[in-house]
Design a protein around this motif. Structure first.
Motif, PDB file in Angstrom:
ATOM      1  N   UNK A  94      -9.921  -2.471  -2.206  1.00  0.00           N
ATOM      2  CA  UNK A  94      -8.934  -2.586  -0.818  1.00  0.00           C
ATOM      3  C   UNK A  94      -8.534  -0.575  -1.878  1.00  0.00           C
ATOM      4  N   UNK A  95      -8.460   0.276  -0.401  1.00  0.00           N
ATOM      5  CA  UNK A  95      -7.700   1.511  -0.727  1.00  0.00           C
ATOM      6  C   UNK A  95      -6.326   1.117  -0.782  1.00  0.00           C
ATOM      7  N   UNK A  96      -5.934   1.525  -1.098  1.00  0.00           N
ATOM      8  CA  UNK A  96      -4.358   1.794  -1.235  1.00  0.00           C
ATOM      9  C   UNK A  96      -3.532   3.247   0.240  1.00  0.00           C
ATOM     10  N   UNK A  97      -4.399   3.786  -0.090  1.00  0.00           N
ATOM     11  CA  UNK A  97      -4.865   5.646   1.183  1.00  0.00           C
ATOM     12  C   UNK A  97      -3.832   4.289   2.738  1.00  0.00           C
ATOM     13  N   UNK A  98      -4.642   3.421   2.757  1.00  0.00           N
ATOM     14  CA  UNK A  98      -4.415   2.358   3.956  1.00  0.00           C
ATOM     15  C   UNK A  98      -2.417   1.522   3.973  1.00  0.00           C
ATOM     16  N   UNK A  99      -1.783   1.574   2.685  1.00  0.00           N
ATOM     17  CA  UNK A  99      -0.498   0.883   2.647  1.00  0.00           C
ATOM     18  C   UNK A  99      -0.120   1.235   2.884  1.00  0.00           C
ATOM     19  N   UNK A 100       0.386   2.720   3.239  1.00  0.00           N
ATOM     20  CA  UNK A 100       1.655   2.966   3.785  1.00  0.00           C
ATOM     21  C   UNK A 100       1.441   2.175   5.385  1.00  0.00           C
ATOM     22  N   UNK A 101       0.290   2.204   6.192  1.00  0.00           N
ATOM     23  CA  UNK A 101      -0.008   2.207   7.239  1.00  0.00           C
ATOM     24  C   UNK A 101       0.507   0.828   7.738  1.00  0.00           C
ATOM     25  N   UNK A 102      -0.520  -0.078   6.990  1.00  0.00           N
ATOM     26  CA  UNK A 102      -0.369  -1.704   7.422  1.00  0.00           C
ATOM     27  C   UNK A 102       1.137  -2.422   6.973  1.00  0.00           C
ATOM     28  N   UNK A 103       2.058  -1.700   5.995  1.00  0.00           N
ATOM     29  CA  UNK A 103       3.004  -1.682   5.176  1.00  0.00           C
ATOM     30  C   UNK A 103       4.232  -1.616   6.152  1.00  0.00           C
ATOM     31  N   UNK A 104       4.091  -0.386   6.207  1.00  0.00           N
ATOM     32  CA  UNK A 104       4.853   0.476   7.169  1.00  0.00           C
ATOM     33  C   UNK A 104       4.776  -0.486   8.793  1.00  0.00           C
ATOM     34  N   UNK A 105       3.643  -0.423   9.076  1.00  0.00           N
ATOM     35  CA  UNK A 105       3.945  -0.780  10.488  1.00  0.00           C
ATOM     36  C   UNK A 105       4.608  -2.612  10.585  1.00  0.00           C
ATOM     37  N   UNK A 106       4.277  -3.570   9.594  1.00  0.00           N
ATOM     38  CA  UNK A 106       4.697  -5.049   9.419  1.00  0.00           C
ATOM     39  C   UNK A 106       6.126  -4.504   9.758  1.00  0.00           C
ATOM     40  N   UNK A 107       6.569  -3.346   8.309  1.00  0.00           N
ATOM     41  CA  UNK A 107       7.882  -3.722   8.383  1.00  0.00           C
ATOM     42  C   UNK A 107       8.845  -2.844   9.419  1.00  0.00           C
ATOM     43  N   UNK A 108       8.505  -1.771   9.820  1.00  0.00           N
ATOM     44  CA  UNK A 108       9.112  -1.257  11.048  1.00  0.00           C
ATOM     45  C   UNK A 108       9.196  -2.445  12.474  1.00  0.00           C
ATOM     46  N   UNK A 109       8.574  -3.649  13.080  1.00  0.00           N
ATOM     47  CA  UNK A 109       8.454  -4.071  12.884  1.00  0.00           C
ATOM     48  C   UNK A 109       9.854  -4.894  12.929  1.00  0.00           C
ATOM     49  N   UNK A 110       9.715  -5.025  11.735  1.00  0.00           N
ATOM     50  CA  UNK A 110      10.929  -6.569  11.326  1.00  0.00           C
ATOM     51  C   UNK A 110      11.645  -5.868  11.484  1.00  0.00           C
ATOM     52  N   UNK A 111      12.493  -4.649  10.988  1.00  0.00           N
ATOM     53  CA  UNK A 111      13.306  -3.972  10.976  1.00  0.00           C
ATOM     54  C   UNK A 111      14.627  -3.747  11.819  1.00  0.00           C
ATOM     55  N   UNK A 167       1.724  -0.815  -7.402  1.00  0.00           N
ATOM     56  CA  UNK A 167       1.263  -0.088  -7.105  1.00  0.00           C
ATOM     57  C   UNK A 167       1.512   0.864  -5.640  1.00  0.00           C
ATOM     58  N   UNK A 168       1.821  -0.382  -4.498  1.00  0.00           N
ATOM     59  CA  UNK A 168       3.041   0.250  -3.037  1.00  0.00           C
ATOM     60  C   UNK A 168       3.629   1.596  -3.872  1.00  0.00           C
ATOM     61  N   UNK A 169       4.408   1.361  -4.255  1.00  0.00           N
ATOM     62  CA  UNK A 169       5.276   2.237  -5.347  1.00  0.00           C
ATOM     63  C   UNK A 169       4.750   3.380  -5.482  1.00  0.00           C
ATOM     64  N   UNK A 170       3.708   2.937  -6.407  1.00  0.00           N
ATOM     65  CA  UNK A 170       3.247   4.707  -6.862  1.00  0.00           C
ATOM     66  C   UNK A 170       2.541   5.193  -6.445  1.00  0.00           C
ATOM     67  N   UNK A 171       1.698   4.468  -4.921  1.00  0.00           N
ATOM     68  CA  UNK A 171       0.414   5.456  -3.864  1.00  0.00           C
ATOM     69  C   UNK A 171       1.313   6.267  -3.405  1.00  0.00           C
ATOM     70  N   UNK A 172       1.728   6.412  -3.329  1.00  0.00           N
ATOM     71  CA  UNK A 172       3.186   7.631  -2.760  1.00  0.00           C
ATOM     72  C   UNK A 172       3.702   7.499  -1.409  1.00  0.00           C
ATOM     73  N   UNK A 173       2.688   6.471  -1.262  1.00  0.00           N
ATOM     74  CA  UNK A 173       3.279   5.937   0.210  1.00  0.00           C
ATOM     75  C   UNK A 173       4.741   5.745   1.179  1.00  0.00           C
ATOM     76  N   UNK A 174       5.566   6.189   0.143  1.00  0.00           N
ATOM     77  CA  UNK A 174       7.200   5.847   0.599  1.00  0.00           C
ATOM     78  C   UNK A 174       7.240   7.745   1.017  1.00  0.00           C
ATOM     79  N   UNK A 175       6.744   7.912   0.691  1.00  0.00           N
ATOM     80  CA  UNK A 175       6.980  10.004   0.878  1.00  0.00           C
ATOM     81  C   UNK A 175       5.978  10.254   2.076  1.00  0.00           C
ATOM     82  N   UNK A 176       7.631  10.020   3.641  1.00  0.00           N
ATOM     83  CA  UNK A 176       7.235  10.031   4.942  1.00  0.00           C
ATOM     84  C   UNK A 176       7.253  10.943   5.197  1.00  0.00           C
TER      85      UNK A 176
END
Length: 278
Positions: free
Chosen positions: A1-18, A269-278
């Motif tokens: 898998x490519x962690x470059x996709x992480x911000x997209x699909x994790x963020x989308x799920x989380x945004x809807x939930x929050x 892996x998600x934390x270290x991927x830079x996905x949090x830097x929005x």
């Protein structure tokens, strides 16, 4: 898998939930309590909030529109009676998860403060031979946001969002409307930062991947139907719109985490991927 996709699909799920569940705060009482508002509006919102909180769960159809492409639908169960949880199906391609599963949909759980995605076992890495991928909420909301979501005076639920509506400084009754074949009363409010409660913690923290919503206010629309229950809840902030349609309240199945032996944890892996830097 490519962690470059992480911000997209994790963020989308989380945004809807929050966005759909954690906007309000019992402590976010504002000028609404003293403003010259019709008592009937406040009474109606109070009844709807209390009734929703009492029932504890619902079958819900949620749509998240980021304004940048195809909206993402999440259909399933939301539960808030004994800690916040969800069990939904979402479109794999719209959520940018097609590299993780051959299925057109992805079952997604949120339980005990973590996300679980039902994926195809991967050939190598932490997901090798695993049927579920786990990502802790702290990787999405940051440590302070995750703490705000899971503790400190109440859990996340649609009722929490409705509390935010009730305590907003400006609430309007827009009259009767038919939604999903049901007769409803339409209420609207604009919540500024002072009204956001837990939502502000989860979305604006420095370590949250959701800290760039593009707006410092939320427009909330609530359609209340028979038996003082919400039929639809819509929230707009920045370019994002989240809409929840409630099909049935109460008597839903308990939501539990997948077996640990079938789960690969990608939190670090998600934390270290830079996905949090929005």
């Amino acid at each position: 898998m490519k962690l470059t996709y992480t911000a997209a699909w994790v963020g989308l799920t989380a945004a809807a939930m929050v966005a759909a569940t954690a906007c309000g705060s019992e402590g976010a009482k504002t000028a609404a309590e003293t403003a010259d508002k019709a008592d009937t509006i406040m009474a109606a919102l109070s009844r709807a909030t209390d009734r929703t909180e009492e029932l504890g769960s619902a079958e819900v159809r949620t749509t998240t529109d980021l304004g940048t492409g195809e909206p993402i639908s999440m259909d399933g169960t939301y539960s808030w009676g004994d800690g916040y949880a969800l069990d939904v199906e979402m479109d794999a391609e719209a959520a940018q998860m097609q590299e993780l599963t051959d299925s057109p949909t992805v079952r997604t759980l949120f339980v005990d403060g973590a996300y679980y995605y039902d994926i195809d076992p991967q050939p190598a890495g932490p997901l090798a031979g695993k049927e579920w991928m786990k990502i802790d909420g702290s990787a999405v909301f940051g440590e302070s946001g995750a703490a705000a979501m899971s503790g400190g005076g109440g859990g996340a639920s649609p009722a929490d969002s409705m509390k935010g509506l009730k305590y907003a400084s400006d609430v309007d009754d827009l009259g009767k409307e038919t939604v999903n074949g049901k007769t409803t009363t339409h209420y609207r409010a604009v919540l500024d930062q002072k009204d956001m409660g837990k939502f502000k913690e989860a979305f604006s923290g420095a370590d949250s991947m959701l800290n760039s919503t593009g707006s410092d206010s939320i427009t909330m629309d609530l359609w209340v139907g028979d038996k003082d229950l919400p039929v639809r809840l819509k929230q707009e902030f920045g370019a994002m719109t989240v809409t929840m349609d409630f099909d049935r309240f109460g008597a839903t199945k308990e939501i539990v985490a997948p077996p640990a032996g079938q789960t690969g944890d990608l939190t670090e892996e998600v934390k270290n991927s830079g996905a949090q830097q929005g």
